[in-house]
Design an enzyme around this catalytic site. Structure first.
Site, PDB file in Angstrom:
ATOM      1  N   HIS A 168      -0.896   0.183   2.692  1.00 35.41           N
ATOM      2  CA  HIS A 168      -1.066   1.625   2.950  1.00 35.41           C
ATOM      3  C   HIS A 168      -2.479   1.933   3.463  1.00 35.41           C
ATOM      4  O   HIS A 168      -3.094   2.909   3.052  1.00 35.41           O
ATOM      5  CB  HIS A 168      -0.748   2.431   1.681  1.00 35.41           C
ATOM      6  CG  HIS A 168       0.699   2.340   1.278  1.00 35.41           C
ATOM      7  ND1 HIS A 168       1.666   3.104   1.871  1.00 35.41           N
ATOM      8  CD2 HIS A 168       1.332   1.550   0.372  1.00 35.41           C
ATOM      9  CE1 HIS A 168       2.851   2.807   1.319  1.00 35.41           C
ATOM     10  NE2 HIS A 168       2.668   1.862   0.426  1.00 35.41           N
ATOM     11  N   ASP A 182       0.423  -0.844  -4.192  1.00 35.24           N
ATOM     12  CA  ASP A 182       1.883  -0.843  -4.057  1.00 35.24           C
ATOM     13  C   ASP A 182       2.308  -1.387  -2.695  1.00 35.24           C
ATOM     14  O   ASP A 182       1.560  -1.313  -1.723  1.00 35.24           O
ATOM     15  CB  ASP A 182       2.447   0.572  -4.250  1.00 35.24           C
ATOM     16  CG  ASP A 182       1.814   1.571  -3.314  1.00 35.24           C
ATOM     17  OD1 ASP A 182       0.583   1.461  -3.051  1.00 35.24           O
ATOM     18  OD2 ASP A 182       2.518   2.475  -2.823  1.00 35.24           O
ATOM     19  N   GLU A 183       3.509  -1.903  -2.648  1.00 33.99           N
ATOM     20  CA  GLU A 183       4.186  -2.263  -1.401  1.00 33.99           C
ATOM     21  C   GLU A 183       3.331  -3.099  -0.449  1.00 33.99           C
ATOM     22  O   GLU A 183       3.271  -2.822   0.751  1.00 33.99           O
ATOM     23  CB  GLU A 183       4.681  -0.984  -0.692  1.00 33.99           C
ATOM     24  CG  GLU A 183       5.670  -0.190  -1.543  1.00 33.99           C
ATOM     25  CD  GLU A 183       6.200   1.058  -0.859  1.00 33.99           C
ATOM     26  OE1 GLU A 183       7.411   1.316  -0.991  1.00 33.99           O
ATOM     27  OE2 GLU A 183       5.414   1.781  -0.204  1.00 33.99           O
ATOM     28  N   VAL A 184       2.673  -4.120  -0.978  1.00 33.31           N
ATOM     29  CA  VAL A 184       1.978  -5.061  -0.094  1.00 33.31           C
ATOM     30  C   VAL A 184       3.058  -5.940   0.531  1.00 33.31           C
ATOM     31  O   VAL A 184       3.868  -6.528  -0.172  1.00 33.31           O
ATOM     32  CB  VAL A 184       0.972  -5.928  -0.883  1.00 33.31           C
ATOM     33  CG1 VAL A 184       0.238  -6.870   0.063  1.00 33.31           C
ATOM     34  CG2 VAL A 184      -0.016  -5.034  -1.635  1.00 33.31           C
TER      35      VAL A 184
END
Lengths: 561, 561
Positions: free
Chosen positions: A270, A336-338
């Site tokens: 992100h 988050d969400e790597v």
């Protein structure tokens, strides 16, 4: 007052309602409350004594006198004028409000770690008009004043304010230490008023953490004086930024209302937007097809093996963190969400193999958390860091979980402190359909364009969530609280109130009062009443249900039978 | 401009965007539009000629000059100031707006049956600043002026207004004659401002029918001078009513904006509230368990065999209908969800047997429609009357269908005129969960508390609906149009804008432009632009998506890929 037996509550409400006045409806529900049937009036100019100080008294009086409402939707149909207290009988006024703070505030009062501030209070209003508050901390005083302001309604004939429930005796304290909202100012830009109105509304709900998701791949609205290129290239437009003075305004506004601002700069995922000013730091900026490399467009993650990353983050954090630490105990490092596929596009990594990536990520997190700790702040991370990528993190770190009950069980079993934003209950952007557009064959495949976390989290669903369900006592103690998430891919200032309220109020009560049994029948009339306080104070909350369901004896009529 | 081939549109948009100015984005899409690349400015005081008259010119200019917006969310990131037209170069202003009305208005212009008013127009703006409108009717002129007002954006430096798309040539006309919103002021009371703001917003969308669902079992907010007990007993509270003067205000406000007000008094179901003033007319008022007798609490239907019903309805209609007929061609008699079980509770019927009930219902409808026709109005009914109860109705009657494609196919096959409010696409209250409360075992049974018509109708789903799908040409002609339904069990003034917009805009374009192919990719940037016009004009529309997806070249980036 809280009972799992709805039939008992039904008859109790019924007996109250035969009195034909609105019951006292404090939200969130106090730990203990007893009320009477005497009428008391209030006007400005009552005598206030307080052996401490904060802005709470002025705000409470302002809410009572200038932002109140005539409760026609709480009285029986067409009976308001006939049954509200008469203006022509002698009135007993609240004459005194005596506030006693029994403890001394410290810097921890204003930027506590979970558990470091005592928010408990007692509130007594006797029949003769003497009101008194005691609390250990000034934060407890703020909570008491909020409760006090919810005692009074406006009279239909004008600027007269009354309660019909004196005497009132309340003792109260929160169940959870971390009661927050995640406010995403990166996907959509929010004006200052929007953030401040939300802070106000949170204070009405006795919530105490505003987590500002400050940056993401879509925009970088935060001005960093040491790195002005970040917002100059990465904001959506000139003026759509938060200056250091804006940030300080938000921080002070929140702290003055007993709410701790927690800032998140999401890393290493992100982070795409930084490519516009520092392309050398970012892997896979705006890669397509984006579905292969990230959760939503545009893609972009911090490169994990690039020597320029550390000096950049040093500069960024040395600028930002000292401006946060006067107001916050925590800094949220994201995580988050790597997307490991993305690292195939990073020439310094060149693979999606976790055997290569995880050690690099471990090094990244170790260094980054050290930066945070150096400024006296405690790091927060999203749960993927320990749970999905197996990164070792300090036991001081607070982990924000969003993937559900199993994740919380396993993290707390490992001894980690967690807060919950379980997406099945507390993701407020869910269930309103896709914000992406579809074309060609996808039009048929993805019809009717539902989003990934449908259904919509109605307040009843929000309210049904127990963050400590199925945990051992030891694990339960590690659940510090939770946050409602208002991700802003499809939300901006025009509709944020409707998205948050009254749904975040439902969670506010879960976190303050831990209403076992989750009795919608008991909660609905109180929440409907509280919603009208929010509306009167300028917060455009959605309804709980229609006036038919909120009026007097009908308060239990809107039950599925 | 409308093409089913989204790749073609993608490259067309791309080539526009390389010019770095927002494309002209008229909503709903005109039948034919050509635009150039010249800049024109506009300020108040331009010369206007018009061989007719209406308030449209003043409103359009007011929207351009006083309710406009700086389109930072349409330019590329951070490029607004660099790429918007320069204030320091010579400016060509719009000097003339010449309006020619080629036909004569009649009373039918202002209260047309479907097809009785010509809403077509042409709009030309040449490069030298001469604008001209031609239209057959003053309603067509209103539509043209709305389009004209959408040509101009505000400059970032202040009160300067420009288009970069001159010359503009538009010819336009609607696909459907009935383009409406159902506004339910009975479940929740709406203040006048709320109704008028919605009428304004409808006019921006070139919609032309506001169907006001005026009464239901929950409340009777309409003042009937001949029967004042109806609102005196049946409104929610004093002041929460519409006086004859309020009604006239709404009617005139709507008609002045090219919108016909259609009032519904729902009969014989959804009539319970009348029991409070006329118990002898109503069967099964507030019966429990309500699930056995009606769709939602409180139950109550007109008795079908009770001699006092006819004189009552005569009085009611003789009072109301003459106040409607100056502004409306239609009166909606309701007719949905008549529950036959309820008639077991009606002593004059005493059975749920349809062999007994249907003939009584036929008599009821015949008489009631005769009352409506007598005042020169055309009756409307909900589809259950002919489709579910097999009642014979006149071919003049317009049937409002809500149960889906099959219902429309069968009604039009029988030669009936219909409008559609297909709940699978156009019920705007759906998908946000229950407004009823649950207790006991129902808490588990009905978890997660979804409503009957979930999912939420995202604008993409609203937009995907084709009211004439799978019909023969003859049947298709009988589909006059449709209405978006905003039932208000869980909606009031605080959130009505968010509920309606931009979703009703999506339906507005379906009804005006009939965009075959339903290309979200083409529609999204235009709708996102139009949404900003609505916001600037005070309508708190939800977003189409985040600014990342609306800015310049990114206008096609937010596609599922």
């Amino acid at each position: 007052m809280v009972s799992p037996n709805h039939r008992g509550i039904f008859s109790m409400l019924l007996s109250f309602w035969l009195l034909a006045s609105p019951v006292l409806a404090i939200w969130p529900q106090p730990s203990s409350i007893s009320t009477g049937e005497s009428t008391l009036w209030i006007k400005s100019g009552l005598s206030v004594s307080y052996n401490g100080k904060n802005g709470g008294v002025g705000r409470a009086m302002n809410n009572i006198i200038h932002k109140n409402f005539v409760p026609w939707m709480l009285y029986n149909r067409m009976e308001l004028e006939a049954t509200e207290p008469s203006l022509f009988k002698p009135k007993t006024y609240i004459t005194h409000l005596d506030i006693t703070q029994t403890g001394k505030d410290s810097s921890k009062t204003f930027k506590p770690l979970a558990g470091e501030v005592d928010e408990s209070y007692t509130l007594n209003v006797d029949k003769r008009g003497k009101a008194s508050i005691t609390a250990v901390s000034s934060t407890g005083v703020l909570r008491a004043l909020e409760t006090f302001s919810q005692l009074f309604y406006q009279h239909s004939k004008g600027a007269y304010f009354y309660t019909t429930s004196a005497p009132v005796k309340i003792t109260d304290k929160p169940e959870y230490d971390h009661r927050g909202i995640l406010f995403d100012v990166s996907r959509s830009f929010f004006p200052m008023e929007s953030i401040m109105r939300t802070i106000d509304a949170m204070s009405y709900n006795k919530m105490n953490r505003i987590h500002i998701h400050m940056t993401d791949s879509q925009s970088w609205p935060l001005e960093i004086p040491a790195l002005p290129e970040l917002h100059e290239k990465g904001a959506y437009a000139r003026g759509k930024t938060y200056s250091p003075s804006d940030l300080a305004t938000i921080q002070r506004y929140a702290v003055n209302r007993g709410i701790q601002p927690i800032i998140e700069i999401d890393t290493p995922g992100h982070f795409g937007i930084v490519a516009l000013s520092h392309p050398e730091l970012v892997a896979g900026w705006d890669s397509t097809p984006w579905t292969s490399y990230c959760a939503e467009p545009p893609c972009g993650q911090i490169r994990l093996n690039e020597p320029k990353v550390d000096p950049f983050l040093d500069t960024l954090m040395e600028d930002l963190l000292p401006r946060l630490s006067p107001y916050s105990a925590y800094f949220h490092t994201g995580g988050d969400e790597v997307n490991f596929n993305m690292y195939s596009l990073d020439p310094s990594v060149g693979t999606n193999d976790s055997a290569v990536i995880v050690p690099l990520l471990q090094k990244f997190i170790d260094k980054h958390h050290a930066r945070v700790r150096k400024t006296g702040l405690v790091p927060m991370v999203w749960e993927e860091i320990p749970a999905d990528y197996n990164i070792t993190i300090g036991k001081d770190v607070v982990i924000q979980s969003w993937l559900g009950d199993e994740a919380i069980a396993s993290l707390t079993a490992d001894g980690h402190k967690v807060i919950t934003s379980n997406y099945n209950y507390w993701y407020l952007d869910c269930g309103r359909g896709q914000w992406l557009n579809f074309a060609g064959a996808d039009l048929e495949t993805y019809y009717p364009f539902g989003d990934w976390c449908t259904p919509y989290k109605n307040w009843r669903l929000v309210y049904s969530y127990d963050p400590r369900a199925n945990l051992t006592a030891k694990q339960a103690k590690l659940v510090l609280g939770g946050e409602l998430a208002a991700w802003s891919e499809s939300i901006d200032d025009a509709t944020i109130d409707d998205i948050l309220w009254p749904r975040a109020s439902a969670a506010g009560e879960v976190l303050w009062s831990s209403p076992k049994g989750r009795a919608q029948i008991e909660a609905a009339p109180r929440l409907a009443t509280f919603r009208e306080f929010m509306i009167a104070r300028g917060v455009k909350s959605a309804t709980v249900h229609m006036p038919y369901c909120t009026q007097g004896l009908n308060q239990t009529a809107c039950q599925y039978l």
